[in-house]
Enzyme design. Sequence first.
Site, short mmCIF file in Angstrom:
data_model
loop_
_atom_site.label_atom_id
_atom_site.label_comp_id
_atom_site.label_asym_id
_atom_site.label_seq_id
_atom_site.Cartn_x
_atom_site.Cartn_y
_atom_site.Cartn_z
N LYS A 14 0.84 -1.22 0.00
CA LYS A 14 0.00 0.00 0.00
C LYS A 14 0.86 1.26 0.00
CE LYS A 14 -2.09 -1.13 3.91
NZ LYS A 14 -1.57 -2.48 4.20
N ARG A 89 -10.32 0.55 8.66
CA ARG A 89 -9.91 -0.83 8.95
C ARG A 89 -10.98 -1.64 9.64
NH1 ARG A 89 -3.64 -1.83 9.30
NH2 ARG A 89 -3.01 0.19 8.55
N ARG A 123 11.69 -6.53 5.27
CA ARG A 123 11.68 -5.06 5.23
C ARG A 123 12.68 -4.49 6.22
NH1 ARG A 123 6.23 -1.96 5.68
NH2 ARG A 123 5.78 -3.53 7.26
N ARG A 156 10.96 -2.56 11.39
CA ARG A 156 9.89 -1.83 12.04
C ARG A 156 9.51 -2.59 13.31
NH1 ARG A 156 4.89 -0.07 8.24
NH2 ARG A 156 3.64 -1.33 9.66
N ARG A 167 -1.61 -8.65 13.25
CA ARG A 167 -2.02 -7.71 12.19
C ARG A 167 -2.81 -8.45 11.11
NH1 ARG A 167 3.83 -5.81 11.09
NH2 ARG A 167 3.06 -4.64 9.29
P1 AP5 Z 1 4.72 -1.65 1.99
O1 AP5 Z 1 4.51 -0.82 0.80
O2 AP5 Z 1 5.33 -1.04 3.19
O3 AP5 Z 1 3.36 -2.40 2.39
P2 AP5 Z 1 2.11 -1.88 3.22
O4 AP5 Z 1 0.93 -2.54 2.62
O5 AP5 Z 1 2.14 -0.41 3.33
O6 AP5 Z 1 2.42 -2.60 4.61
P3 AP5 Z 1 2.43 -2.04 6.09
O7 AP5 Z 1 3.24 -3.04 6.87
O8 AP5 Z 1 2.82 -0.61 6.16
O9 AP5 Z 1 0.91 -2.20 6.45
P4 AP5 Z 1 0.25 -2.16 7.82
O10 AP5 Z 1 -1.18 -2.05 7.54
O11 AP5 Z 1 0.67 -3.32 8.68
O12 AP5 Z 1 0.90 -0.91 8.58
P5 AP5 Z 1 0.44 0.58 8.76
O13 AP5 Z 1 1.66 1.39 8.82
O14 AP5 Z 1 -0.62 0.95 7.85
O15 AP5 Z 1 5.60 -2.94 1.56
C1 AP5 Z 1 6.06 -3.87 2.51
C2 AP5 Z 1 7.46 -4.35 2.12
O16 AP5 Z 1 7.36 -5.09 0.92
C3 AP5 Z 1 8.45 -3.20 1.85
O17 AP5 Z 1 9.74 -3.54 2.30
C4 AP5 Z 1 8.43 -3.05 0.30
O18 AP5 Z 1 9.67 -2.61 -0.21
C5 AP5 Z 1 8.13 -4.49 -0.14
N1 AP5 Z 1 7.31 -4.52 -1.36
C6 AP5 Z 1 6.25 -3.74 -1.66
N2 AP5 Z 1 5.75 -4.07 -2.87
C7 AP5 Z 1 6.51 -5.11 -3.32
C8 AP5 Z 1 6.49 -5.90 -4.52
N3 AP5 Z 1 5.58 -5.69 -5.47
N4 AP5 Z 1 7.43 -6.87 -4.67
C9 AP5 Z 1 8.35 -7.10 -3.67
N5 AP5 Z 1 8.42 -6.38 -2.53
C10 AP5 Z 1 7.51 -5.40 -2.35
O19 AP5 Z 1 -0.18 0.52 10.26
C11 AP5 Z 1 0.65 0.26 11.36
C12 AP5 Z 1 -0.15 0.15 12.61
O20 AP5 Z 1 -0.80 1.40 12.91
C13 AP5 Z 1 -1.31 -0.87 12.61
O21 AP5 Z 1 -0.88 -2.20 12.85
C14 AP5 Z 1 -2.18 -0.32 13.74
O22 AP5 Z 1 -1.61 -0.61 14.99
C15 AP5 Z 1 -2.08 1.19 13.50
N6 AP5 Z 1 -3.12 1.65 12.58
C16 AP5 Z 1 -2.92 2.16 11.33
N7 AP5 Z 1 -4.10 2.48 10.76
C17 AP5 Z 1 -5.05 2.17 11.68
C18 AP5 Z 1 -6.47 2.26 11.67
N8 AP5 Z 1 -7.15 2.73 10.61
N9 AP5 Z 1 -7.14 1.82 12.78
C19 AP5 Z 1 -6.49 1.35 13.86
N10 AP5 Z 1 -5.14 1.25 13.93
C20 AP5 Z 1 -4.44 1.65 12.83
MG MG Z 2 2.40 0.98 4.92
#
Ligand code: AP5
Ligand code: MG
Length: 220
Positions: A14, A89, A123, A156, A167
Site C-alpha cells: 500500500k 480498517r 523489510r 519496524r 495484524r
Molecule cells: P509496503 O509498501 O510497506 O506495504 P504496506 O501494505 O504499506 O504494509 P504495512 O506493513 O505498512 O501495512 P500495515 O497495515 O501493517 O501498517 P500501517 O503502517 O498501515 O511494503 C512492505 C514491504 O514489501 C516493503 O519492504 C516493500 O519494499 C516491499 N514490497 C512492496 N511491494 C513489493 C512488490 N511488489 N514486490 C516485492 N516487494 C515489495 O499501520 C501500522 C499500525 O498502525 C497498525 O498495525 C495499527 O496498529 C495502527 N493503525 C494504522 N491504521 C489504523 C487504523 N485505521 N485503525 C487502527 N489502527 C491503525
Molecule cells: Mg504501509
Amino acid sequence: MHKYIIMGVQGCGKGTQAKMLREDFELVHISVGDIFRWNIQEHTKLAARINRIISAGKLVPDDIVEEIIRKRLEDHDWNYGFILDGFPRNARQSEFFLESYDIDAVIHIDVPDKLVMKRVRSRRLCSHCGLDYNLIHRRPAVPDTCDVCGGRLERRKDDNEQALRERLRNYHNKTAPVLDLFRRKELVLNVDGSGTVEEVQNEIRKRISLPISEYVEASA
Ligand code: AP5
Ligand code: MG
C-alpha cells in the site's frame, strides 16, 4: 480531483504504491500508520497512548484514528485529491468516513498471506531518513546501511512474528468485511499485487485510467 482508498493485507505494498502515485499525480498520501510512527518518533502526547498498541500489532482505538483522519482532511491541502492508506480498517471507521466523504475508488492490492509475510520479514527502514529497503527486492549497497544518508537500517517494531500474526488476524476479521462493503458499492478495483513493484503500479494506473509513467513503462 481524485479520491482513493488503498487497501490490502499488511505488507501488500500500500505504502510503496501510494507514494509512486503521489509523486506523479500530486495526490496527498495520508497514511495513518506513518502519522502514528511520526508521533512515536517525536514523543508526542499521543505517542504514549499508542506506542504499545502498535508494537503489539493491535488496532489503535477508533476515536483516536477518527480524530487523526478528521484533522488531516480538514487541512484541505489536497487540491488534486488524496490516497488514504490504512483507513478504514473496521466497520465503525468505514461508517465514520462515509458519513462525511465520498471516494472515486478503492484500490485493493491482492497478495496472499504467505508472500506478504516474506516481504514484511525482509523489510528494513533507515533509522535516520526512513527510506524503505527490502532484503529481497531492494537491498542496500552496504549491509544494514542506508545508500542515501548512511543511517542504520532497522526492522519496524511491529514487523516481528507475533505482531505480524496479530495484524493479519485483524485484517481478515475486521478489515476484509469493509472491503466487501465497498465491493457491494462497486467501488473496488482488484489489482494483483504479487508482481514487481513496477508491474503492480502499472496495473493500478491502467485500472484507474491514469497515464503510465515513462519509468513504469520502461521497467514493466
Ligand atoms: P509496503 O509498501 O510497506 O506495504 P504496506 O501494505 O504499506 O504494509 P504495512 O506493513 O505498512 O501495512 P500495515 O497495515 O501493517 O501498517 P500501517 O503502517 O498501515 O511494503 C512492505 C514491504 O514489501 C516493503 O519492504 C516493500 O519494499 C516491499 N514490497 C512492496 N511491494 C513489493 C512488490 N511488489 N514486490 C516485492 N516487494 C515489495 O499501520 C501500522 C499500525 O498502525 C497498525 O498495525 C495499527 O496498529 C495502527 N493503525 C494504522 N491504521 C489504523 C487504523 N485505521 N485503525 C487502527 N489502527 C491503525
Ligand atoms: Mg504501509
